[in-house]
Design a protein around this motif. Structure first.
Motif, PDB file in Angstrom:
ATOM      1  N   ASP A   1     -39.892  -3.606 -15.228  1.00 34.51           N
ATOM      2  CA  ASP A   1     -39.589  -5.751 -15.493  1.00 34.51           C
ATOM      3  C   ASP A   1     -40.304  -6.648 -15.443  1.00 34.51           C
ATOM      4  O   ASP A   1     -40.209  -7.457 -16.743  1.00 34.51           O
ATOM      5  CB  ASP A   1     -38.684  -6.117 -14.581  1.00 34.51           C
ATOM      6  N   LEU A   2     -41.625  -6.692 -14.644  1.00 37.78           N
ATOM      7  CA  LEU A   2     -42.798  -7.639 -14.344  1.00 37.78           C
ATOM      8  C   LEU A   2     -43.003  -7.917 -16.158  1.00 37.78           C
ATOM      9  O   LEU A   2     -44.118  -8.985 -15.987  1.00 37.78           O
ATOM     10  CB  LEU A   2     -43.382  -7.536 -13.517  1.00 37.78           C
ATOM     11  N   ASP A   3     -44.106  -6.156 -16.061  1.00 42.05           N
ATOM     12  CA  ASP A   3     -44.888  -6.181 -16.959  1.00 42.05           C
ATOM     13  C   ASP A   3     -44.348  -6.607 -18.987  1.00 42.05           C
ATOM     14  O   ASP A   3     -44.769  -7.020 -19.647  1.00 42.05           O
ATOM     15  CB  ASP A   3     -45.284  -5.155 -17.699  1.00 42.05           C
TER      16      ASP A   3
ATOM     17  N   THR B   1     -39.564  -6.697  -6.250  1.00 46.69           N
ATOM     18  CA  THR B   1     -39.093  -5.152  -6.151  1.00 46.69           C
ATOM     19  C   THR B   1     -36.929  -5.205  -5.816  1.00 46.69           C
ATOM     20  O   THR B   1     -37.232  -5.586  -6.399  1.00 46.69           O
ATOM     21  CB  THR B   1     -39.488  -5.139  -4.351  1.00 46.69           C
ATOM     22  N   ALA B   2     -37.264  -3.550  -6.257  1.00 46.65           N
ATOM     23  CA  ALA B   2     -35.776  -3.297  -5.899  1.00 46.65           C
ATOM     24  C   ALA B   2     -36.166  -2.262  -4.608  1.00 46.65           C
ATOM     25  O   ALA B   2     -36.744  -2.062  -3.982  1.00 46.65           O
ATOM     26  CB  ALA B   2     -36.031  -2.189  -7.199  1.00 46.65           C
ATOM     27  N   THR B   3     -34.626  -2.346  -3.994  1.00 42.85           N
ATOM     28  CA  THR B   3     -34.151  -1.290  -3.017  1.00 42.85           C
ATOM     29  C   THR B   3     -33.084  -0.630  -3.063  1.00 42.85           C
ATOM     30  O   THR B   3     -32.186  -0.865  -3.641  1.00 42.85           O
ATOM     31  CB  THR B   3     -33.853  -2.663  -1.607  1.00 42.85           C
ATOM     32  N   ARG B   4     -33.447  -0.066  -2.206  1.00 38.74           N
ATOM     33  CA  ARG B   4     -32.705   1.118  -3.051  1.00 38.74           C
ATOM     34  C   ARG B   4     -31.744   2.152  -0.742  1.00 38.74           C
ATOM     35  O   ARG B   4     -32.852   1.561  -0.585  1.00 38.74           O
ATOM     36  CB  ARG B   4     -32.729   2.758  -3.088  1.00 38.74           C
TER      37      ARG B   4
ATOM     38  N   GLY C   1     -49.450  -8.431 -18.293  1.00 40.04           N
ATOM     39  CA  GLY C   1     -50.707  -8.216 -17.250  1.00 40.04           C
ATOM     40  C   GLY C   1     -50.675  -9.177 -15.996  1.00 40.04           C
ATOM     41  O   GLY C   1     -51.453  -9.670 -15.583  1.00 40.04           O
ATOM     42  N   LEU C   2     -49.654 -10.192 -15.245  1.00 43.69           N
ATOM     43  CA  LEU C   2     -49.708 -10.830 -14.405  1.00 43.69           C
ATOM     44  C   LEU C   2     -50.139  -9.880 -13.286  1.00 43.69           C
ATOM     45  O   LEU C   2     -50.858 -10.025 -12.799  1.00 43.69           O
ATOM     46  CB  LEU C   2     -48.688 -11.240 -14.943  1.00 43.69           C
TER      47      LEU C   2
ATOM     48  N   PRO D   1     -32.789 -10.644  -8.902  1.00 44.22           N
ATOM     49  CA  PRO D   1     -32.172 -10.953 -10.473  1.00 44.22           C
ATOM     50  C   PRO D   1     -31.948 -10.028 -11.176  1.00 44.22           C
ATOM     51  O   PRO D   1     -33.246  -9.070 -11.522  1.00 44.22           O
ATOM     52  CB  PRO D   1     -33.580 -12.132 -10.403  1.00 44.22           C
ATOM     53  N   ASP D   2     -31.837  -9.753 -12.795  1.00 37.63           N
ATOM     54  CA  ASP D   2     -31.708  -9.412 -14.149  1.00 37.63           C
ATOM     55  C   ASP D   2     -33.652 -10.080 -14.454  1.00 37.63           C
ATOM     56  O   ASP D   2     -33.493 -11.202 -13.647  1.00 37.63           O
ATOM     57  CB  ASP D   2     -30.961  -9.553 -15.119  1.00 37.63           C
ATOM     58  N   ILE D   3     -33.897  -8.831 -15.423  1.00 46.56           N
ATOM     59  CA  ILE D   3     -35.316  -9.330 -15.848  1.00 46.56           C
ATOM     60  C   ILE D   3     -35.440 -10.310 -16.923  1.00 46.56           C
ATOM     61  O   ILE D   3     -36.647 -11.291 -16.690  1.00 46.56           O
ATOM     62  CB  ILE D   3     -35.431  -8.291 -16.333  1.00 46.56           C
ATOM     63  N   GLU D   4     -34.315 -11.362 -16.754  1.00 41.92           N
ATOM     64  CA  GLU D   4     -33.839 -12.673 -17.674  1.00 41.92           C
ATOM     65  C   GLU D   4     -34.104 -14.473 -16.199  1.00 41.92           C
ATOM     66  O   GLU D   4     -34.799 -14.695 -16.748  1.00 41.92           O
ATOM     67  CB  GLU D   4     -32.897 -12.825 -18.805  1.00 41.92           C
ATOM     68  N   GLN D   5     -34.273 -13.208 -15.866  1.00 37.72           N
ATOM     69  CA  GLN D   5     -33.875 -14.937 -14.961  1.00 37.72           C
ATOM     70  C   GLN D   5     -35.298 -14.697 -13.726  1.00 37.72           C
ATOM     71  O   GLN D   5     -34.972 -15.431 -12.959  1.00 37.72           O
ATOM     72  CB  GLN D   5     -32.648 -14.213 -13.844  1.00 37.72           C
TER      73      GLN D   5
END
Length: 147
Positions: free
Chosen positions: A127-129, A110-113, A134-135, A49-53
């Motif tokens: 993206d998560l930060d 996570t991201a997959t390559r 802090g999560l 998902p995009d960061i907003e999603q």
């Protein structure tokens, strides 16, 4: 007997081809993490998902599994790690590990390559930060007590 694709381990320890018309290739039991630059771009075949999603409830739900928390601890170094059972040492089957990677990816953790037939995953820390400050650090600190 350890099986790696169509290659079977011979009594000598060297892989031999199951089909005599093809040449055997070496099966690596454990690969270390590679620098992110060697893995190329995130694969469009495995979108997250995009960061907003990215939703907090979804992230927390996915991280409620102890196996996924252990995967998260391995990925905490921000490098891409191969999607192999030996890399994580969790004692789960390959199909189960694949399911956990899918859940982490679809939650936006996570991201997959992909490089050829090899897949690698990395933590989407920035993206998560950005989305939930802090999560991730809190979850990683709490996950340190798992073992």
């Amino acid at each position: 007997m350890r099986t790696c694709g169509p290659w079977h381990s011979a009594p000598t320890g060297r892989p031999v081809a199951a089909n005599s018309r093809t040449k055997p290739r070496a099966c690596s039991l454990r690969r270390s993490a590679l620098p992110n630059s060697e893995w190329g771009e995130v694969s469009p075949a495995f979108p997250g998902p995009d960061i907003e999603q990215i939703e907090l409830v979804t992230v927390l739900k996915v991280l409620a599994d102890p196996v996924r928390l252990r995967i998260l601890r391995v990925l905490a170094d921000d490098l891409f790690h191969p999607c192999t059972v030996a890399e994580y040492g969790l004692g789960v089957h390959k199909s189960t590990l694949s399911h956990h990677f899918k859940a982490l990816r679809e939650a936006g953790i996570t991201a997959t390559r992909v490089r050829g037939r090899e897949h690698a995953v990395a933590l989407r820390r920035s993206d998560l930060d950005t989305r939930f400050p802090g999560l991730l650090e809190g979850v990683l600190c709490a996950a340190a007590d798992l073992d």
